[in-house]
Design an enzyme around this catalytic site. Structure first.
Site, PDB file in Angstrom:
ATOM      1  N   SER A   1       0.794  -1.242   0.000  1.00 52.32           N
ATOM      2  CA  SER A   1       0.000   0.000   0.000  1.00 52.32           C
ATOM      3  C   SER A   1       0.818   1.280   0.000  1.00 52.32           C
ATOM      4  O   SER A   1       0.278   2.353  -0.271  1.00 52.32           O
ATOM      5  CB  SER A   1      -0.918   0.028   1.215  1.00 52.32           C
ATOM      6  OG  SER A   1      -2.056  -0.736   0.949  1.00 52.32           O
TER       7      SER A   1
ATOM      8  N   LYS B   1       0.564   3.396  -2.927  1.00 54.59           N
ATOM      9  CA  LYS B   1      -0.649   4.174  -3.214  1.00 54.59           C
ATOM     10  C   LYS B   1      -0.392   5.678  -3.129  1.00 54.59           C
ATOM     11  O   LYS B   1      -0.934   6.462  -3.905  1.00 54.59           O
ATOM     12  CB  LYS B   1      -1.757   3.802  -2.216  1.00 54.59           C
ATOM     13  CG  LYS B   1      -2.246   2.351  -2.334  1.00 54.59           C
ATOM     14  CD  LYS B   1      -3.161   2.017  -1.156  1.00 54.59           C
ATOM     15  CE  LYS B   1      -3.691   0.590  -1.229  1.00 54.59           C
ATOM     16  NZ  LYS B   1      -4.460   0.240  -0.008  1.00 54.59           N
TER      17      LYS B   1
ATOM     18  N   TYR C   1      -2.714  -2.498 -10.518  1.00 52.54           N
ATOM     19  CA  TYR C   1      -2.710  -2.306  -9.065  1.00 52.54           C
ATOM     20  C   TYR C   1      -1.937  -3.430  -8.358  1.00 52.54           C
ATOM     21  O   TYR C   1      -1.108  -3.168  -7.489  1.00 52.54           O
ATOM     22  CB  TYR C   1      -4.158  -2.224  -8.560  1.00 52.54           C
ATOM     23  CG  TYR C   1      -4.258  -2.239  -7.056  1.00 52.54           C
ATOM     24  CD1 TYR C   1      -3.899  -1.119  -6.302  1.00 52.54           C
ATOM     25  CD2 TYR C   1      -4.681  -3.381  -6.374  1.00 52.54           C
ATOM     26  CE1 TYR C   1      -3.958  -1.144  -4.911  1.00 52.54           C
ATOM     27  CE2 TYR C   1      -4.744  -3.411  -4.989  1.00 52.54           C
ATOM     28  CZ  TYR C   1      -4.385  -2.290  -4.265  1.00 52.54           C
ATOM     29  OH  TYR C   1      -4.437  -2.317  -2.891  1.00 52.54           O
TER      30      TYR C   1
ATOM     31  N   TYR D   1      -4.370   3.655   7.385  1.00 53.70           N
ATOM     32  CA  TYR D   1      -5.658   2.942   7.419  1.00 53.70           C
ATOM     33  C   TYR D   1      -6.560   3.537   8.498  1.00 53.70           C
ATOM     34  O   TYR D   1      -6.539   4.741   8.720  1.00 53.70           O
ATOM     35  CB  TYR D   1      -5.462   1.440   7.635  1.00 53.70           C
ATOM     36  CG  TYR D   1      -4.369   0.831   6.806  1.00 53.70           C
ATOM     37  CD1 TYR D   1      -4.358   1.004   5.416  1.00 53.70           C
ATOM     38  CD2 TYR D   1      -3.361   0.085   7.380  1.00 53.70           C
ATOM     39  CE1 TYR D   1      -3.352   0.433   4.637  1.00 53.70           C
ATOM     40  CE2 TYR D   1      -2.363  -0.497   6.613  1.00 53.70           C
ATOM     41  CZ  TYR D   1      -2.364  -0.311   5.245  1.00 53.70           C
ATOM     42  OH  TYR D   1      -1.385  -0.858   4.491  1.00 53.70           O
TER      43      TYR D   1
END
Ligand code: GLN
Length: 605
Positions: A64, A67, A189, A241
């Site tokens: 992640s 991202k 992705y 998160y």
């Protein structure tokens, strides 16, 4: 010798290495192969220095953390408005893999949760013959200063088991957030998440964000400056998160974590941190990573909202021309006038970065000075940067000062030259150094208070020379007979430092510079500039010591020269002459000392 900073990181590493909490991610089967003992900490400074402890060169997948950076690329490809119309920037408070969209707009909450990140991949454009993943990999590689490659096993493993992400992809397709069959976007992705990095790479990527988008190890621009704050903004609010609120409260740094066990954290303008340790907590954040960042933030005082230092005001020192004058020695009347009216000339030495908060005191001072100054010189020698806001304020204050009769000059502008010219400064208002700026200011002040003919007509006859002020007609006649006359062309060296001295020089026409060689003889440091009627070479003459400096003709020069031998002969003809000359020399030296003392006290601030 070991740096105490490295020792500190080693301590930190030792503190948390024994921790066994957390669980290595296994929902992507290939990730479960990670060794839970892997543990690395790396700090990268804004100038590219790395401090590394532990497994900082072990490769793992970025997951992640990618991202945050691909969001930067999407912004560059599509612009802020377009991207914001597809992907929000609100923290969701939900797990990273939540199958949810914002009620109302139907957009993913933010680019840091999977829905937003998959949509972000869709925003990246295949371009110049390169696929999306090639462009993303190249972009992240520039941020890391290393060529990053896809871990094919992890990619395959994730692609085979990523049913939930596929569901999110189709949901995005259904709500028109992606405009095409999401297959290619999803594969992009998965590949992006499978790019292999090291803990050191994460620190350099973070330092690139800290350094306004320029990778400090390669010097290459990796992220467009205008989007750095956007990327850091979503990292600060959504990067950890559903623990993002706690994180910004406790650690206070924009950050991004990944289920591979990495965390990258940024102290904007200052440094980047990379931590790697695979065991994760319930939210999917590295357990050791969080502990390390909390301790780092506390023990090194890195929390963004409690800055331990604020930038210094840009005003380093201020003085006026009655305290500090140019290197040029003026004839007595002119020198007195400058001392008397010197407050009308003000020099402000600036320093550090010019941004709103550091430049505000300069603006304040200029506004206040406008009432009693006519000329202000801003010295940029110690300025390291000038942002558009400070340049705009400078340009505005320049215009306002001009309207009230105050001229603003700059000196030592170096690389700010262009910025100043494009912010309204005339080339004539920019000087190489403080000395030449002060000289020009003094000239216009003297022209105003003494009239344009404050300079002595040349050649100055002997009786007009300062050294002979105490002398009578007979003395002068005898001196005239015993003093040689010599002329020098522009640039010639009249006196050389270190040479033997038995002559005293009286300047009757032209001007000379007294200077010292500096920087391995490539430059000269100006000590004094003398003009007709003044004398030089007296120090070594009195001390019977070698010459202390060079004297160079700045234009065609005429001198009268008095040798020690001639003075001895003259003394028998005109008893008391030596005393008269020495009295005058002592006066001159003591008035120069007075000026120097004045200057030292002003410059010490
Ligand atoms: N590739 C991972 C996923 O989509 C990334 C998740 C993460 O690092 N939080 O599940």
């Amino acid at each position: 010798m070991k740096s105490p900073i490295l020792a500190f990181l080693q301590d930190l590493h030792a503190r948390y290495a024994p921790l066994t909490e957390g669980k290595v991610a296994d929902y992507i089967p290939e990730l479960s192969k990670a060794n839970p003992n892997w543990f690395g900490i790396c700090i990268a400074t804004r100038d590219g220095q790395l401090y590394e402890v532990g497994d900082t060169r072990q490769r793992f997948t970025i997951q992640s953390i990618s991202k945050a950076l691909s969001y930067g690329l999407a912004l560059e490809d599509r612009g802020e408005d377009h991207v914001l119309s597809r992907i929000g920037v609100e923290p969701s408070g939900e797990a990273f893999n939540a199958i949810s969209l914002k009620p109302g707009s139907g957009t993913p909450f933010n680019p840091m949760i999977n829905a937003g990140a998959i949509a972000t991949c869709g925003q990246v454009l295949p371009k110049d013959g390169e696929s999306r993943i090639q462009r993303i990999a190249a972009y992240l590689s520039r941020c890391a200063g290393e060529t990053l490659e896809v871990d094919e096993e992890v990619y395959r493993s994730e692609s085979e088991t990523g049913h939930r992400n596929r569901a999110i992809g189709w949901m995005l397709r259904n709500f028109g957030i992606v405009d095409e069959d999401p297959h290619d976007i999803l594969e992009t992705y998965f590949q992006q998440c499978s790019l292999k990095v090291t803990c050191a790479d994460l620190a350099v990527m973070a330092a690139t964000l800290a350094n306004q988008g320029i990778n400090p190890t390669t010097g290459e621009r990796a992220i467009a400056q205008e989007y750095v704050d956007n990327v850091l903004g979503v990292m600060a609010t959504c990067g950890m998160y559903d623990w993002s609120g706690e994180w910004i409260y406790r650690v206070g740094l924009p950050a991004k974590s990944g289920v591979g066990g990495g965390i990258m954290a940024v102290l904007p303008g200052q440094l980047g941190i990379g931590v790697f340790s695979p065991p994760l907590d319930a939210q999917g954040n590295s357990v050791r990573g969080i502990k390390v960042c909390m301790d780092l933030a506390r023990e090194l005082a890195l929390h963004l909202f409690n800055p331990s230092a604020s930038p210094q005001p840009a005003l380093r020192l201020g003085y006026n021309a009655s305290q500090v004058v140019s290197r040029r020695r003026l004839p007595p009347a002119a020198s007195q006038a400058v001392r008397r009216y010197g407050e009308r000339i003000r020099v402000l030495e600036l320093q550090g970065p010019l941004i709103f908060s550091t430049f505000e005191p300069v603006v304040r001072t200029l506004v206040r000075q406008a009432a009693y100054c006519q000329q202000v010189v801003l010295n940029f020698k110690h300025v390291v940067s000038a942002d558009p806001v400070s340049l705009r304020l400078l340009s505005q204050i320049r215009t306002q000062l001009a309207a009230s009769g105050v001229t603003l000059f700059c000196c030592h502008v170096g690389r700010f030259n262009r910025a100043l010219l494009s912010n309204g400064f005339d080339e004539k208002a920019i000087f190489a150094d403080t000395d030449s700026a002060l000289e020009a200011c003094e000239n216009s002040l003297l022209g105003e208070v003494l009239g344009q003919d404050w300079r002595l007509p040349e050649p100055v006859p002997l009786p007009g020379c300062l050294l002979f002020r105490e002398c009578n007609q007979d003395d002068l006649k005898a001196l005239d007979q015993h003093m040689d006359e010599r002329t020098y062309a522009t640039g010639s060296i009249i006196i050389e430092r270190g040479s033997q001295a038995d002559q005293l020089f009286v300047l009757t026409a032209g001007s000379v510079e007294i200077c010292l060689p500096t920087e391995g003889n490539r430059k000269r440091q100006r000590l004094d500039v003398l003009s007709a009627s003044m004398s030089f070479g007296e120090m070594a003459f009195i001390e019977e010591a070698p010459r202390s400096a060079d004297v160079v003709a700045l234009e065609p020069v005429t001198c009268r020269i008095l040798s020690r031998g001639a003075l001895a002969v003259l003394e028998t003809q005109c008893p008391g002459l030596t005393t008269k000359l020495l009295t005058q020399l002592v006066r001159q030296l003591s008035s120069r000392l007075r000026i120097a003392n004045n200057e030292v006290s002003a410059l010490r601030g």
